[in-house]
Design a protein around this motif. Structure first.
Motif, PDB file in Angstrom:
ATOM      1  N   LEU A 157     -44.820  65.772 -85.502  1.00 21.54           N
ATOM      2  CA  LEU A 157     -43.400  66.062 -85.709  1.00 21.54           C
ATOM      3  C   LEU A 157     -42.634  66.139 -84.392  1.00 21.54           C
ATOM      4  O   LEU A 157     -41.513  65.679 -84.286  1.00 21.54           O
ATOM      5  CB  LEU A 157     -43.250  67.399 -86.457  1.00 21.54           C
ATOM      6  N   LYS A 160     -41.927  63.447 -79.404  1.00 23.91           N
ATOM      7  CA  LYS A 160     -41.113  63.080 -78.248  1.00 23.91           C
ATOM      8  C   LYS A 160     -40.785  64.296 -77.384  1.00 23.91           C
ATOM      9  O   LYS A 160     -40.747  64.192 -76.164  1.00 23.91           O
ATOM     10  CB  LYS A 160     -39.847  62.321 -78.667  1.00 23.91           C
ATOM     11  N   GLN A 161     -40.616  65.458 -78.029  1.00 26.51           N
ATOM     12  CA  GLN A 161     -40.360  66.655 -77.228  1.00 26.51           C
ATOM     13  C   GLN A 161     -41.570  67.014 -76.367  1.00 26.51           C
ATOM     14  O   GLN A 161     -41.443  67.308 -75.179  1.00 26.51           O
ATOM     15  CB  GLN A 161     -40.032  67.846 -78.133  1.00 26.51           C
ATOM     16  N   ILE A 175     -31.634  68.025 -70.999  1.00 18.87           N
ATOM     17  CA  ILE A 175     -31.039  67.539 -72.244  1.00 18.87           C
ATOM     18  C   ILE A 175     -31.095  68.619 -73.333  1.00 18.87           C
ATOM     19  O   ILE A 175     -30.850  68.346 -74.500  1.00 18.87           O
ATOM     20  CB  ILE A 175     -31.697  66.236 -72.765  1.00 18.87           C
TER      21      ILE A 175
ATOM     22  N   TYR B 109     -33.454  60.522 -75.982  1.00 15.81           N
ATOM     23  CA  TYR B 109     -34.049  61.592 -76.792  1.00 15.81           C
ATOM     24  C   TYR B 109     -33.023  62.656 -77.164  1.00 15.81           C
ATOM     25  O   TYR B 109     -33.047  63.187 -78.272  1.00 15.81           O
ATOM     26  CB  TYR B 109     -35.209  62.266 -76.040  1.00 15.81           C
ATOM     27  N   GLY B 110     -32.120  62.974 -76.216  1.00 16.60           N
ATOM     28  CA  GLY B 110     -31.138  64.021 -76.473  1.00 16.60           C
ATOM     29  C   GLY B 110     -30.170  63.649 -77.585  1.00 16.60           C
ATOM     30  O   GLY B 110     -29.556  64.510 -78.198  1.00 16.60           O
ATOM     31  N   LEU B 112     -31.138  61.732 -80.225  1.00 17.54           N
ATOM     32  CA  LEU B 112     -31.882  61.572 -81.472  1.00 17.54           C
ATOM     33  C   LEU B 112     -32.046  62.928 -82.143  1.00 17.54           C
ATOM     34  O   LEU B 112     -32.091  63.945 -81.479  1.00 17.54           O
ATOM     35  CB  LEU B 112     -33.274  60.995 -81.188  1.00 17.54           C
ATOM     36  N   GLY B 113     -32.136  62.919 -83.464  1.00 16.68           N
ATOM     37  CA  GLY B 113     -32.404  64.159 -84.180  1.00 16.68           C
ATOM     38  C   GLY B 113     -33.766  64.717 -83.784  1.00 16.68           C
ATOM     39  O   GLY B 113     -34.576  64.040 -83.166  1.00 16.68           O
ATOM     40  N   TRP B 114     -34.011  65.971 -84.186  1.00 19.20           N
ATOM     41  CA  TRP B 114     -35.212  66.661 -83.716  1.00 19.20           C
ATOM     42  C   TRP B 114     -36.498  65.911 -84.043  1.00 19.20           C
ATOM     43  O   TRP B 114     -37.402  65.845 -83.253  1.00 19.20           O
ATOM     44  CB  TRP B 114     -35.269  68.073 -84.314  1.00 19.20           C
ATOM     45  N   PHE B 115     -36.593  65.360 -85.239  1.00 19.02           N
ATOM     46  CA  PHE B 115     -37.865  64.765 -85.646  1.00 19.02           C
ATOM     47  C   PHE B 115     -37.805  63.240 -85.691  1.00 19.02           C
ATOM     48  O   PHE B 115     -38.718  62.595 -86.155  1.00 19.02           O
ATOM     49  CB  PHE B 115     -38.308  65.327 -87.001  1.00 19.02           C
ATOM     50  N   ARG B 116     -36.678  62.637 -85.219  1.00 23.74           N
ATOM     51  CA  ARG B 116     -36.567  61.186 -85.214  1.00 23.74           C
ATOM     52  C   ARG B 116     -37.344  60.600 -84.049  1.00 23.74           C
ATOM     53  O   ARG B 116     -37.286  61.099 -82.933  1.00 23.74           O
ATOM     54  CB  ARG B 116     -35.090  60.778 -85.073  1.00 23.74           C
ATOM     55  N   TRP B 117     -38.079  59.526 -84.321  1.00 21.75           N
ATOM     56  CA  TRP B 117     -38.781  58.842 -83.231  1.00 21.75           C
ATOM     57  C   TRP B 117     -37.878  57.743 -82.682  1.00 21.75           C
ATOM     58  O   TRP B 117     -37.121  57.142 -83.450  1.00 21.75           O
ATOM     59  CB  TRP B 117     -40.090  58.228 -83.739  1.00 21.75           C
TER      60      TRP B 117
END
Lengths: 378, 266
Positions: A157, A160-161, A175, B109-110, B112-117
């Protein structure tokens, strides 16, 4: 060895090893890339006092209490390290070392206290030091499976973070990612993985399960997602092979054998992996040296032919040998294979001779140009 | 957030009474900085002057002890998508297992939504930015194969895909070759001409006048700030650098030095 898989205990232990390999390879990848390999070691050692406290509370070897205790003290140690490194001048390595030794000392003191005082039910508490895989029960697999599943869900989930925080924490913060929260989350998950492995591998060796598979995997691949999968696979392989080996040979402790298999994978990877392996760089060096020898030889023959004003001037091999101070036959034969020199005969009583071909002269001239250019560039 | 009135909305960066301290020692002391939009500003000052700390505080990476910061009138946490940040190259491990285009996509990334790849659209944006910095041929390379200058171009491409109004760069010219330095400056000037504000921590006094049009001289406090011709004077530089600077200008009247000032190492 395969008939061992029919054995019920071996089945349980093997499944446990598979789960342990997956979870430690997965979370270990992030720990290793964040240069926090020692974190696993500290967490594992810090789990020991928790094991003892869990035992004291339950009054018996109740796995639920023991695991809970282990998790609590491991997390306390991790938080201690985080706070100390953030708010004092103590660096990460010193903080980890301090937390490790202090908590392990507390653990051993508690352990000896329990062994001196408690009833017979204390039996085998020290098995947590080096692990006792055979004690794994089917009910433990549910716990291990749950932790593995939770870790995989978390990583999938928040891929990417976690990737960004591991690669470039400053940018991640810029960011708006909560770097501290994500790091704490990763640490807590590693603590869980460590607790999962306590029973099987023990506090002393657990760190190897966190470090070895990712380090081995990193040698072979160059994408984070590939590394994570390969690390999980290598963790599973070390676990299963280790369990089967120790089950097949009497009186072999499972935990240490699993760790040895993992270490063997690391050694092989360090040696053999293409691009990064030690053998690979030796091979490259050797090729380079060989090619330098050939290039020198071409230039020498070219100059000699120029000097004698005969492009096909045959040079006697023994003369070249004495000029270079080594036997040059293998260099000449390789140049012959590439079509740059041909054997020639001069006088019957003399030894073998060699002459440059037109292609050889061309190559030599190009080499000389390159050398001039390099010198001009300096 | 919506009810709040914007504070100093006409400034790209507005800092008031800011103090930042590490372990009780002030690194920045009671500073006010105002940078208008559309300029390319250099932040200079001796080692330990608080240059990097200033940028990190503006980006919310370091908590200020006192004072406030506004970016186009918004507090930093509400202006996340308006700013882009290029950290020092040495801040990351370049042996990390990833590719060039992957690093550039991190700039999205900033958004994109939290769970979007990240997907095709992010990849296309990254490729565009890579060709803008002349690195499209390296898109699928491992990042550990890059030279220092190439690393810097990749970082710049990542900042470009952030679509920010204000770009902060921490020593982007440190340790890069002359060609890259020229290319980076040209790109930054182009971004400025599009109306973006560029704020650069810079260490090379010799190039300040050629590259920038706005200057903040820092030494724990703000020594001087404003357009280059007004601020880049021997007097101001001497005030900030003290004995650590040798002005090759015999005339110390405080006029803009003709000769190039050189920071004396040690």
């Amino acid at each position: 060895m395969l008939e061992l898989l029919g054995n019920h205990t071996v089945q349980t232990v093997t499944l446990g090893a598979v789960l342990l390999g997956m979870v430690s390879g997965l979370l270990g990848s992030f720990a290793v890339l964040r240069q926090q390999s020692l974190l696993g070691d500290t967490l594992a050692h810090a789990a020991l006092p928790g094991v003892c406290i869990g035992f004291l509370i339950a009054g018996t070897r109740h796995l639920g209490w023991i695991m809970a205790g282990a998790l609590v003290t491991a997390v306390i140690a991790a938080l201690f390290v985080q706070v100390v490194t953030r708010y004092s001048r103590i660096k990460m390595d010193a903080g980890l070392g301090a937390a490790l030794s202090v908590s392990f000392a507390v653990g051993v003191v508690l352990l000896t206290y329990i062994q001196g005082h408690a009833s017979a039910s204390q039996g085998g508490l020290d098995s947590f030091l080096f692990g006792q895989a055979a004690a794994t029960r089917p009910s433990d697999l549910w716990f291990m499976g749950g932790v593995t599943l939770a870790a995989m869900a978390l990583v999938a989930l928040m891929w990417k973070q976690l990737k960004l925080v591991t690669f470039d924490p400053l940018f991640a913060g810029s960011i708006g990612l909560r770097v501290g929260v994500l790091e704490t989350l990763l640490t807590a998950m590693i603590a869980l993985a460590v607790v999962v492995g306590l029973q099987m591998v023990g506090v002393v060796l657990m760190t190897a399960m966190v470090i070895a598979p990712p380090v081995a995997a990193r040698q072979w691949v160059s994408r984070l997602e590939h590394m994570v999968f390969l690390a999980m696979f290598m963790g599973v392989v070390s676990g299963v092979v280790g369990v089967l080996l120790s089950a097949g040979v009497p009186n072999l402790a499972t935990g240490p054998v699993v760790v040895l298999v993992a270490s063997a994978l690391v050694t092989l990877s360090l040696l053999l992996a293409p691009g990064r392996g030690v053998l690979w760089s030796w091979l490259k060096l050797w090729r380079e040296q060989r090619s330098i020898g050939q290039r020198q030889m071409l230039v020498t023959l070219h100059k000699l032919a120029e000097h004698h004003e005969d492009p096909y001037y045959p040079v006697e091999r023994s003369m070249l040998d004495s000029f270079y101070g080594v036997a040059t036959g293998h260099i000449l034969r390789r140049l012959q294979a590439r079509g740059f020199v041909v054997p020639a005969s001069h006088m019957r009583q003399e030894g073998p001779h060699w002459a440059l071909t037109d292609a050889g002269h061309n190559e030599a001239r190009q080499e000389l140009e390159r050398m001039d250019w390099n010198q001009a560039g300096v | 957030m919506k009810r709040e009135k914007r504070h100093e909305p006409d400034l790209a960066l507005h800092i008031e009474d800011l103090t930042v301290a590490y372990e009780g020692k002030p690194v920045l002391w009671d500073i006010d900085v105002n940078i208008p939009p559309g300029v390319m500003a250099a932040v200079i000052g001796p080692n330990g002057a608080g240059k990097s700390t200033l940028i990190k505080t503006v980006l919310g990476l370091v908590k200020p002890t006192a004072g406030h910061i506004c970016i186009h009138g918004y507090p930093p946490r509400q202006a996340l998508k308006r700013v882009a940040y290029v950290p020092q190259r040495s801040a990351v491990d370049w042996d990390f297992p990833t590719t060039v285009v992957d690093v550039v996509m991190m700039g999205r990334y900033g958004h994109l939504g939290w769970f979007r790849w990240p997907g095709k659209r992010e990849r296309r944006r990254a490729m565009d930015a890579l060709s803008a910095v002349g690195m499209e041929a390296f898109a699928n390379r491992q990042i550990n194969q890059l030279s220092g200058g190439q690393q810097q171009r990749v970082f710049l491409a990542r900042a470009m895909v952030q679509d920010a109004d204000v770009l902060f760069l921490d020593e982007p010219m440190a340790g890069v070759d002359a060609t890259t330095e020229k290319a980076v400056v040209a790109l930054l000037q182009e971004l400025r001409d599009q109306g973006k504000t560029i704020i650069v921590v810079h260490h090379d006094l010799q190039t300040v006048r050629d590259y920038f049009d706005w200057l903040v001289i820092l030494n724990v406090r703000v020594v001087a700030q404003g357009p280059i011709p007004e601020v880049y004077t021997g007097e101001n530089l001497r005030k900030a650098y003290g004995g650590r600077i040798a002005l090759l200008d015999p005339d110390s009247s405080g006029e803009t030095p003709d000769a190039v000032p050189r920071e004396v190492v040690n």
